[in-house]
Design a protein around this motif. Structure first.
Motif, PDB file in Angstrom:
ATOM      1  N   GLU A  99      47.571  40.592  39.037  1.00  0.00           N
ATOM      2  CA  GLU A  99      48.210  40.965  40.620  1.00  0.00           C
ATOM      3  C   GLU A  99      47.471  41.990  40.717  1.00  0.00           C
ATOM      4  OE1 GLU A  99      47.776  39.106  43.510  1.00  0.00           O
ATOM      5  OE2 GLU A  99      47.640  37.046  41.913  1.00  0.00           O
ATOM      6  N   ARG A 100      47.443  43.262  41.780  1.00  0.00           N
ATOM      7  CA  ARG A 100      46.873  44.285  41.730  1.00  0.00           C
ATOM      8  C   ARG A 100      48.324  44.869  41.775  1.00  0.00           C
ATOM      9  NH1 ARG A 100      44.393  44.001  47.608  1.00  0.00           N
ATOM     10  NH2 ARG A 100      45.996  42.302  48.040  1.00  0.00           N
ATOM     11  N   ASP A 103      50.172  44.637  45.403  1.00  0.00           N
ATOM     12  CA  ASP A 103      50.794  43.427  45.493  1.00  0.00           C
ATOM     13  C   ASP A 103      52.441  42.913  44.821  1.00  0.00           C
ATOM     14  OD1 ASP A 103      48.470  42.606  46.504  1.00  0.00           O
ATOM     15  OD2 ASP A 103      47.868  41.657  45.017  1.00  0.00           O
ATOM     16  N   ALA A 120      44.331  41.535  52.188  1.00  0.00           N
ATOM     17  CA  ALA A 120      43.708  40.701  51.939  1.00  0.00           C
ATOM     18  C   ALA A 120      43.248  38.911  52.536  1.00  0.00           C
ATOM     19  CB  ALA A 120      44.092  39.557  50.746  1.00  0.00           C
ATOM     20  N   ASP A 121      42.056  38.553  53.088  1.00  0.00           N
ATOM     21  CA  ASP A 121      41.595  37.922  54.273  1.00  0.00           C
ATOM     22  C   ASP A 121      41.952  36.335  54.129  1.00  0.00           C
ATOM     23  OD1 ASP A 121      39.638  37.358  52.768  1.00  0.00           O
ATOM     24  OD2 ASP A 121      37.944  38.954  54.101  1.00  0.00           O
ATOM     25  N   GLN A 123      39.628  34.446  52.348  1.00  0.00           N
ATOM     26  CA  GLN A 123      38.568  34.026  51.629  1.00  0.00           C
ATOM     27  C   GLN A 123      39.504  34.737  50.311  1.00  0.00           C
ATOM     28  OE1 GLN A 123      34.909  35.161  52.180  1.00  0.00           O
ATOM     29  NE2 GLN A 123      34.117  34.515  49.928  1.00  0.00           N
ATOM     30  N   SER A 124      39.515  36.079  50.430  1.00  0.00           N
ATOM     31  CA  SER A 124      40.005  36.344  49.021  1.00  0.00           C
ATOM     32  C   SER A 124      41.836  36.307  48.548  1.00  0.00           C
ATOM     33  CB  SER A 124      40.350  38.086  49.135  1.00  0.00           C
ATOM     34  OG  SER A 124      41.624  38.411  50.229  1.00  0.00           O
ATOM     35  N   ALA A 125      42.772  35.494  49.431  1.00  0.00           N
ATOM     36  CA  ALA A 125      44.183  35.299  48.936  1.00  0.00           C
ATOM     37  C   ALA A 125      43.809  33.806  48.783  1.00  0.00           C
ATOM     38  CB  ALA A 125      44.878  34.337  50.130  1.00  0.00           C
ATOM     39  N   GLU A 127      40.377  32.653  46.922  1.00  0.00           N
ATOM     40  CA  GLU A 127      39.895  33.173  45.666  1.00  0.00           C
ATOM     41  C   GLU A 127      41.559  33.390  44.505  1.00  0.00           C
ATOM     42  OE1 GLU A 127      37.254  35.785  46.738  1.00  0.00           O
ATOM     43  OE2 GLU A 127      35.699  34.299  47.379  1.00  0.00           O
ATOM     44  N   THR A 128      42.059  33.948  45.162  1.00  0.00           N
ATOM     45  CA  THR A 128      43.210  34.896  44.328  1.00  0.00           C
ATOM     46  C   THR A 128      43.553  33.050  43.853  1.00  0.00           C
ATOM     47  OG1 THR A 128      43.282  36.862  45.796  1.00  0.00           O
ATOM     48  CG2 THR A 128      45.280  36.235  43.930  1.00  0.00           C
ATOM     49  N   ARG A 131      42.505  31.572  41.213  1.00  0.00           N
ATOM     50  CA  ARG A 131      41.953  32.048  39.830  1.00  0.00           C
ATOM     51  C   ARG A 131      43.960  32.142  39.484  1.00  0.00           C
ATOM     52  NH1 ARG A 131      43.955  36.793  38.720  1.00  0.00           N
ATOM     53  NH2 ARG A 131      43.771  37.379  41.300  1.00  0.00           N
TER      54      ARG A 131
END
Length: 183
Positions: A99-100, A103, A120-121, A123-125, A127-128, A131
């Motif tokens: 994580e960043r 976060d 985080a939108d 899509q990025s959530a 993807e996270t 991952r």
């Protein structure tokens, strides 16, 4: 005989400093997990409350991931609770490393973790989450000569205006269970 005024002030300042340090320690104990170096449920809910306020104030999208460590009971039954604790610590470290720094990763209890993804939108959530699932599944967790497979199920929800921390966690938890049923 009374103490000189400066001596009394210095003594009181020292006592105030001791009390402030004790208050800070009590706050740490109340909001951080005793096993893994993360906020506990109370600490995570406090961070989530602030995250909801940022979403409302600035309109920036944020998400919450609800992470469940699969098979911890089996690890505990086969290898002992100390090994189960090591598995929790290991997964917590992976979640933090994935994580960043902005976060928030917290242990919600037992084998469950929460992750607050600021800015985080959807899509990025998603993807996270994908991952992190791959990262945990791809990591080797060794117990002596044996390797124990670890995996997580993750549910994701976006924070919405008017949400409460409990509401957000409940939605993310439901998403995690829907994902487990579908798998």
């Amino acid at each position: 005989m009374t103490e000189p005024k400066d001596t009394e002030i210095a003594r009181l300042r020292g006592r105030v400093a001791q009390l402030e340090a004790r208050c800070a320690e009590l706050d740490r104990l109340a909001h951080h997990d005793s096993l893994v170096p993360l906020p506990n449920r109370r600490g995570f809910l406090r961070a989530l409350e602030l995250g909801i306020a940022r979403v409302v104030r600035y309109g920036e999208p944020s998400a919450v991931l609800f992470v469940d460590l699969d098979g911890l009971k089996l690890v505990n039954d086969r290898h002992g609770h100390e090994t189960g604790d090591r598995a929790l610590i290991h997964v917590a470290a992976m979640l933090v490393s994935g994580e960043r720094s902005t976060d928030c990763v917290g242990r919600l209890g037992g084998d469950e973790f929460g992750i607050l993804l600021d800015h985080a939108d959807e899509q990025s959530a998603a993807e996270t989450a994908a991952r992190l699932v791959e990262m945990v599944a791809g990591e080797r967790f060794e117990i002596g000569a044996a390797t124990v497979p670890l995996s997580v199920a993750i549910g994701m929800t976006m924070i919405e205006a008017g949400d409460t921390p409990a509401c957000v966690l409940a939605r993310a938890d439901q998403a995690m269970y829907r994902g487990k049923v579908a798998a």
